[in-house]
Write a protein that holds these residues in place. Structure first.
Motif, PDB file in Angstrom:
ATOM      1  N   VAL A   1     -23.428  55.351 -35.714  1.00  0.00           N
ATOM      2  CA  VAL A   1     -22.675  54.789 -34.572  1.00  0.00           C
ATOM      3  C   VAL A   1     -23.567  55.092 -33.398  1.00  0.00           C
ATOM      4  CG1 VAL A   1     -20.651  55.072 -33.074  1.00  0.00           C
ATOM      5  CG2 VAL A   1     -20.299  55.095 -35.740  1.00  0.00           C
TER       6      VAL A   1
ATOM      7  N   ARG B   1      -9.529  54.373 -30.926  1.00  0.00           N
ATOM      8  CA  ARG B   1      -9.682  52.781 -30.840  1.00  0.00           C
ATOM      9  C   ARG B   1      -9.514  52.470 -29.412  1.00  0.00           C
ATOM     10  NH1 ARG B   1      -9.941  47.843 -30.147  1.00  0.00           N
ATOM     11  NH2 ARG B   1     -10.057  46.212 -31.830  1.00  0.00           N
TER      12      ARG B   1
ATOM     13  N   THR C   1     -15.102  50.836 -28.772  1.00  0.00           N
ATOM     14  CA  THR C   1     -15.712  50.443 -30.064  1.00  0.00           C
ATOM     15  C   THR C   1     -17.070  50.592 -30.025  1.00  0.00           C
ATOM     16  OG1 THR C   1     -15.912  48.265 -29.034  1.00  0.00           O
ATOM     17  CG2 THR C   1     -13.957  48.646 -30.316  1.00  0.00           C
TER      18      THR C   1
ATOM     19  N   ARG D   1     -20.459  51.537 -37.428  1.00  0.00           N
ATOM     20  CA  ARG D   1     -19.106  51.259 -37.457  1.00  0.00           C
ATOM     21  C   ARG D   1     -18.208  52.838 -37.531  1.00  0.00           C
ATOM     22  NH1 ARG D   1     -17.070  49.111 -43.300  1.00  0.00           N
ATOM     23  NH2 ARG D   1     -17.962  50.878 -44.580  1.00  0.00           N
TER      24      ARG D   1
ATOM     25  N   ASP E   1     -11.520  49.802 -40.891  1.00  0.00           N
ATOM     26  CA  ASP E   1     -12.671  49.702 -40.064  1.00  0.00           C
ATOM     27  C   ASP E   1     -12.295  49.151 -38.585  1.00  0.00           C
ATOM     28  OD1 ASP E   1     -14.851  49.003 -38.703  1.00  0.00           O
ATOM     29  OD2 ASP E   1     -15.787  47.860 -40.418  1.00  0.00           O
TER      30      ASP E   1
ATOM     31  N   ARG F   1     -13.587  48.257 -36.068  1.00  0.00           N
ATOM     32  CA  ARG F   1     -14.206  47.036 -35.301  1.00  0.00           C
ATOM     33  C   ARG F   1     -13.595  45.922 -35.794  1.00  0.00           C
ATOM     34  NH1 ARG F   1     -20.357  46.690 -37.660  1.00  0.00           N
ATOM     35  NH2 ARG F   1     -19.091  46.730 -39.497  1.00  0.00           N
ATOM     36  N   THR F   2     -12.943  45.656 -36.894  1.00  0.00           N
ATOM     37  CA  THR F   2     -12.078  44.498 -37.358  1.00  0.00           C
ATOM     38  C   THR F   2     -10.554  44.544 -36.928  1.00  0.00           C
ATOM     39  OG1 THR F   2     -11.726  45.516 -39.506  1.00  0.00           O
ATOM     40  CG2 THR F   2     -13.887  44.149 -39.223  1.00  0.00           C
TER      41      THR F   2
END
Length: 372
Positions: free
Chosen positions: A7, A51, A54, A59, A66, A68-69
């Motif tokens: 990350v 969250r 990001t 990730r 996940d 990111r999604t």
């Protein structure tokens, strides 16, 4: 449970990344300390788990998702499984302890009966039973932090994030909060805590992940806080400079003058007073007035002699006869000069008055008076 995969996080307006290629995994039920100096990236890691941020690269996977999604619409549902405790408590000032804790359940749509049953259980867990109706300003700092922990636990989250939870607390209260977090972790909740408290980290011997300038430099299963020898010391430094040298020089000069006066048989304090004032210097330049002025200044210090049996009105000093005057009177300047104290070695200087030390008291009129 929580996995960071290479990350990297860059914020706008900064040249260096807040996190650079960070890679670690936290297992279920672990108690993990994130340590490092301010600005090393600890809070950025916690915000990514929530969250709130990001990653720019890599990730973050939390509870198998996940992030990111994960769509923004699903973020509130995701956060129900994660509790967060902060340094500044973040309580609602107008609500009671019960209402602050129940607010989280009300937002998630829990029933009234469930709230009435769950909130007292959580307050008892954190040691606040009996204080449900108190307002935040009626509580101590440690009690407010316990309310924040109860609010984070009321949803029974799988992960508890703590960002400097003892930063605003005294040492005794901080120990109570750490013991509470240890009990929560013993119940199966995963705890990730960012802290600067080296003593707690060293004593608990849990897993330690150390960050430095955004990079992970250490990951120990049973580690301590790390090397603290490089931290600045608060020991006072020796004062130096022109002011200190001038003060030392003045003290040494006074000591030399006192030693010289003692060697000459004089009173050091009297010599110091005479040398530090301007009046004695002026009297020395005018011998005709020195005896009278000094006698008048020293008259109160000399005990008066017994008055004659038939007291009369005082006459001017110029009309008095030296042999019949019972009061001490300086000899005329034209006949003799004041005898220095150094010329009378047989007299103890410490027992003389101020006029005696200056040679102004004439007790030997039979040697220098006009009738001799």
């Amino acid at each position: 449970m929580i996995r960071f995969e290479n990350v990297t996080k860059r914020y706008k307006g900064t040249s260096k990344p807040a996190l650079n290629n960070v890679d670690f995994e936290v297992l279920r039920g672990e108690f993990v300390f994130l340590v490092g100096a301010s600005g090393s990236g600890k809070s950025s890691c916690l915000r990514m788990v929530l969250r709130e941020e990001t990653p720019s690269d890599g990730r973050v996977v939390v509870l198998g998702r996940d992030l990111r999604t994960l769509s923004n619409r699903k973020v509130p549902y995701f956060r129900r499984h994660i509790g967060a405790v902060f340094q500044d408590f973040r309580l609602l000032p107008g609500k009671t302890v019960f209402q602050n804790v129940a607010f989280t359940l009300q937002v998630t749509g829990s029933s009234r009966g469930y709230i009435q049953q769950t909130v007292p259980e959580v307050l008892a867990l954190v040691g606040l039973d009996g204080k449900e109706k108190r307002l935040p300003h009626e509580l101590s700092g440690g009690e407010q932090q316990r309310v924040a922990i109860a609010r984070a636990l009321v949803n029974r989250p799988q992960v508890l994030l703590a960002d400097e939870p003892t930063g605003n607390l005294d040492p005794a209260t901080s120990i109570d909060i750490m013991q509470l977090l240890a009990r929560i972790n013993g119940g199966g909740t995963t705890v990730v805590m960012a802290t600067h408290e080296a003593g707690f980290v060293d004593q608990m011997q849990r897993r330690v992940i150390e960050l430095r300038h955004g990079e992970m430099v250490r990951d120990e299963r049973h580690g301590g806080y790390g090397d603290t020898s490089g931290l600045p010391s608060l020991a006072p430094q020796e004062e130096r400079g022109a002011a200190a040298v001038a003060a030392l020089t003045a003290v040494l000069e006074v000591q030399r003058e006192a030693a010289a006066a003692a060697a000459a048989g004089l009173d050091p304090t009297a010599v110091t007073r005479d040398e530090s004032s301007d009046a004695p210097a002026e009297r020395e330049t005018d011998p005709s007035t020195a005896p009278d002025a000094a006698a008048e200044a020293s008259a109160p210090a000399i005990p008066p002699r017994p008055a004659p049996p038939t007291p009369t009105a005082p006459e001017p000093e110029s009309e008095r006869e030296p042999e019949s005057d019972p009061e001490p009177q300086p000899a005329p300047v034209s006949h003799t000069q004041p005898i220095p104290v150094a010329d009378i070695p047989e007299v103890d200087v410490a027992e003389l008055g101020l006029a005696d030390r200056l040679g102004l008291d004439r007790r030997d009129d039979d040697e220098v008076g006009p009738t001799s």
